[in-house]
Design a protein around this motif. Structure first.
Motif, mmCIF file in Angstrom:
data_model
loop_
_atom_site.group_PDB
_atom_site.id
_atom_site.type_symbol
_atom_site.label_atom_id
_atom_site.label_comp_id
_atom_site.label_asym_id
_atom_site.label_seq_id
_atom_site.Cartn_x
_atom_site.Cartn_y
_atom_site.Cartn_z
ATOM 1 N N GLU A 111 5.463 -5.594 -11.102
ATOM 2 C CA GLU A 111 6.472 -4.542 -10.975
ATOM 3 C C GLU A 111 6.120 -3.402 -11.911
ATOM 4 O OE1 GLU A 111 10.521 -5.908 -11.115
ATOM 5 O OE2 GLU A 111 9.974 -7.808 -10.175
ATOM 6 N N PHE A 112 6.227 -2.183 -11.403
ATOM 7 C CA PHE A 112 5.974 -1.008 -12.219
ATOM 8 C C PHE A 112 6.631 0.204 -11.580
ATOM 9 C CE2 PHE A 112 2.610 -1.445 -9.164
ATOM 10 C CZ PHE A 112 2.362 -0.170 -8.696
ATOM 11 N N GLU A 113 7.240 1.046 -12.367
ATOM 12 C CA GLU A 113 7.800 2.332 -11.939
ATOM 13 C C GLU A 113 8.535 2.283 -10.600
ATOM 14 O OE1 GLU A 113 4.680 5.260 -12.087
ATOM 15 O OE2 GLU A 113 4.125 4.683 -14.115
ATOM 16 N N GLY A 114 9.480 1.361 -10.451
ATOM 17 C CA GLY A 114 10.262 1.267 -9.223
ATOM 18 C C GLY A 114 9.543 0.653 -8.048
ATOM 19 N N THR A 115 8.386 0.058 -8.284
ATOM 20 C CA THR A 115 7.582 -0.579 -7.232
ATOM 21 C C THR A 115 7.453 -2.059 -7.527
ATOM 22 O OG1 THR A 115 6.295 1.442 -6.931
ATOM 23 C CG2 THR A 115 5.310 -0.605 -6.131
ATOM 24 N N THR A 116 7.610 -2.875 -6.488
ATOM 25 C CA THR A 116 7.350 -4.301 -6.604
ATOM 26 C C THR A 116 6.280 -4.656 -5.589
ATOM 27 O OG1 THR A 116 9.642 -4.724 -7.224
ATOM 28 C CG2 THR A 116 8.346 -6.625 -6.509
ATOM 29 N N MET A 117 5.242 -5.350 -6.064
ATOM 30 C CA MET A 117 4.137 -5.750 -5.185
ATOM 31 C C MET A 117 3.883 -7.237 -5.354
ATOM 32 S SD MET A 117 1.508 -2.611 -5.825
ATOM 33 C CE MET A 117 0.850 -2.348 -4.186
ATOM 34 N N CYS A 118 3.568 -7.886 -4.223
ATOM 35 C CA CYS A 118 3.145 -9.286 -4.214
ATOM 36 C C CYS A 118 1.718 -9.304 -3.676
ATOM 37 C CB CYS A 118 4.065 -10.134 -3.345
ATOM 38 S SG CYS A 118 5.749 -10.211 -3.993
ATOM 39 N N MET A 119 0.797 -9.718 -4.518
ATOM 40 C CA MET A 119 -0.625 -9.608 -4.214
ATOM 41 C C MET A 119 -1.151 -10.799 -3.411
ATOM 42 S SD MET A 119 -0.632 -6.924 -5.920
ATOM 43 C CE MET A 119 -1.896 -6.118 -6.826
ATOM 44 N N PHE A 120 -1.916 -10.494 -2.339
ATOM 45 C CA PHE A 120 -2.634 -11.541 -1.630
ATOM 46 C C PHE A 120 -3.760 -12.031 -2.540
ATOM 47 C CE2 PHE A 120 -0.572 -9.475 1.918
ATOM 48 C CZ PHE A 120 -0.283 -10.528 2.770
ATOM 49 N N PRO A 121 -3.943 -13.347 -2.660
ATOM 50 C CA PRO A 121 -4.984 -13.849 -3.562
ATOM 51 C C PRO A 121 -6.384 -13.518 -3.056
ATOM 52 C CG PRO A 121 -3.983 -15.665 -2.340
ATOM 53 C CD PRO A 121 -3.219 -14.422 -1.986
ATOM 54 N N LEU A 122 -7.272 -13.203 -4.003
ATOM 55 C CA LEU A 122 -8.662 -12.886 -3.692
ATOM 56 C C LEU A 122 -9.586 -13.739 -4.543
ATOM 57 C CD1 LEU A 122 -8.829 -8.979 -3.710
ATOM 58 C CD2 LEU A 122 -9.021 -10.477 -1.743
ATOM 59 N N GLU A 123 -10.690 -14.131 -3.976
ATOM 60 C CA GLU A 123 -11.700 -14.870 -4.730
ATOM 61 C C GLU A 123 -12.343 -13.970 -5.781
ATOM 62 O OE1 GLU A 123 -15.968 -16.623 -3.595
ATOM 63 O OE2 GLU A 123 -14.305 -17.571 -2.522
ATOM 64 N N ASP A 124 -12.685 -12.740 -5.396
ATOM 65 C CA ASP A 124 -13.339 -11.796 -6.297
ATOM 66 C C ASP A 124 -12.686 -10.422 -6.131
ATOM 67 O OD1 ASP A 124 -14.966 -10.186 -7.821
ATOM 68 O OD2 ASP A 124 -16.824 -10.722 -6.782
ATOM 69 N N PRO A 125 -11.659 -10.118 -6.934
ATOM 70 C CA PRO A 125 -10.918 -8.869 -6.768
ATOM 71 C C PRO A 125 -11.769 -7.601 -6.872
ATOM 72 C CG PRO A 125 -9.769 -10.332 -8.266
ATOM 73 C CD PRO A 125 -11.109 -10.951 -7.991
ATOM 74 N N MET A 126 -12.889 -7.656 -7.555
ATOM 75 C CA MET A 126 -13.713 -6.466 -7.718
ATOM 76 C C MET A 126 -14.650 -6.225 -6.541
ATOM 77 S SD MET A 126 -12.374 -5.404 -10.388
ATOM 78 C CE MET A 126 -13.344 -3.947 -10.618
ATOM 79 N N ASN A 127 -14.840 -7.231 -5.680
ATOM 80 C CA ASN A 127 -15.794 -7.087 -4.582
ATOM 81 C C ASN A 127 -15.225 -7.441 -3.218
ATOM 82 O OD1 ASN A 127 -18.180 -6.259 -6.043
ATOM 83 N ND2 ASN A 127 -18.051 -8.275 -6.991
ATOM 84 N N GLY A 128 -13.920 -7.593 -3.120
ATOM 85 C CA GLY A 128 -13.321 -7.946 -1.839
ATOM 86 C C GLY A 128 -12.294 -6.915 -1.412
ATOM 87 N N VAL A 129 -11.770 -7.098 -0.224
ATOM 88 C CA VAL A 129 -10.700 -6.249 0.280
ATOM 89 C C VAL A 129 -9.390 -6.871 -0.175
ATOM 90 C CG1 VAL A 129 -9.560 -5.365 2.336
ATOM 91 C CG2 VAL A 129 -12.054 -5.534 2.263
ATOM 92 N N GLY A 130 -8.595 -6.108 -0.891
ATOM 93 C CA GLY A 130 -7.337 -6.614 -1.406
ATOM 94 C C GLY A 130 -6.153 -5.981 -0.721
ATOM 95 N N GLY A 131 -4.995 -6.591 -0.963
ATOM 96 C CA GLY A 131 -3.783 -6.043 -0.387
ATOM 97 C C GLY A 131 -2.553 -6.700 -0.963
ATOM 98 N N ALA A 132 -1.409 -6.134 -0.611
ATOM 99 C CA ALA A 132 -0.158 -6.626 -1.173
ATOM 100 C C ALA A 132 1.008 -6.297 -0.261
ATOM 101 C CB ALA A 132 0.083 -5.981 -2.533
ATOM 102 N N LEU A 133 2.067 -7.055 -0.443
ATOM 103 C CA LEU A 133 3.372 -6.670 0.085
ATOM 104 C C LEU A 133 3.889 -5.629 -0.889
ATOM 105 C CD1 LEU A 133 4.783 -10.250 0.693
ATOM 106 C CD2 LEU A 133 3.636 -8.751 2.336
ATOM 107 N N CYS A 134 4.604 -4.643 -0.395
ATOM 108 C CA CYS A 134 5.001 -3.553 -1.279
ATOM 109 C C CYS A 134 6.423 -3.089 -0.948
ATOM 110 C CB CYS A 134 4.018 -2.397 -1.107
ATOM 111 S SG CYS A 134 4.213 -1.104 -2.317
ATOM 112 N N GLN A 135 7.272 -3.118 -1.973
ATOM 113 C CA GLN A 135 8.634 -2.614 -1.814
ATOM 114 C C GLN A 135 8.801 -1.398 -2.724
ATOM 115 O OE1 GLN A 135 11.759 -5.506 -2.094
ATOM 116 N NE2 GLN A 135 13.329 -3.955 -2.356
ATOM 117 N N VAL A 136 8.888 -0.235 -2.098
ATOM 118 C CA VAL A 136 9.102 1.032 -2.799
ATOM 119 C C VAL A 136 10.107 1.809 -1.952
ATOM 120 C CG1 VAL A 136 8.051 3.128 -3.707
ATOM 121 C CG2 VAL A 136 6.672 1.063 -3.489
#
Length: 132
Positions: free
Chosen positions: A36-61
């Motif tokens: 949670e940050f600045e009025g945003t809540t995110m739930c992150m999809f797990p990644l094996e390697d966050p620096m080299n994969g495609v990431g994403g999240a649920l996002c409530q703003v």
């Protein structure tokens, strides 16, 4: 320019982040980290390697993302090894199947489309077994 991946990040809108997190954790049998940050809540999809994969999240703003069942971009989430495994959990978790498991082609695998608990149209994709 040549991309390793055409997508680097995605966000799925959530009107009720708790409900959305429960839905996606159930259908993929995963645990999502919440930030949670600045009025945003995110739930992150797990990644094996966050620096080299495609990431994403649920996002409530508020007033930034709006769920949509019929417009905008549609993302395909990884459902390897078989779309049907994830699709079988969707209705019990509160979603609706729009397009059942369908073969794209022997080379490109299978897809399915569903509505999540937030009203988003989202797709699943699994590659042919020979690529796993």
């Amino acid at each position: 320019m040549i991309f390793k991946n055409a997508i680097s990040w995605f966000e799925i809108p959530a009107a009720d982040i708790d409900r959305a997190q429960t839905f996606y954790e159930r259908i993929f049998d995963i645990k999502m980290d919440r930030i949670e940050f600045e009025g945003t809540t995110m739930c992150m999809f797990p990644l094996e390697d966050p620096m080299n994969g495609v990431g994403g999240a649920l996002c409530q703003v508020s007033d930034f993302h709006q769920p949509s069942a019929n417009s905008g971009t549609m993302i395909y989430l990884n459902a390897n090894p078989d779309v049907q495994i994830v699709a079988d959990r969707i209705e019990a978790a509160g979603g609706t199947i729009i397009v059942p498991k369908t073969e794209i082609s022997p080379e490109y695998g299978y897809m399915a489309v569903f509505l999540d608990t937030e009203g988003n149209r989202v797709a699943l994709h699994s590659v042919p077994e020979k690529y796993l």
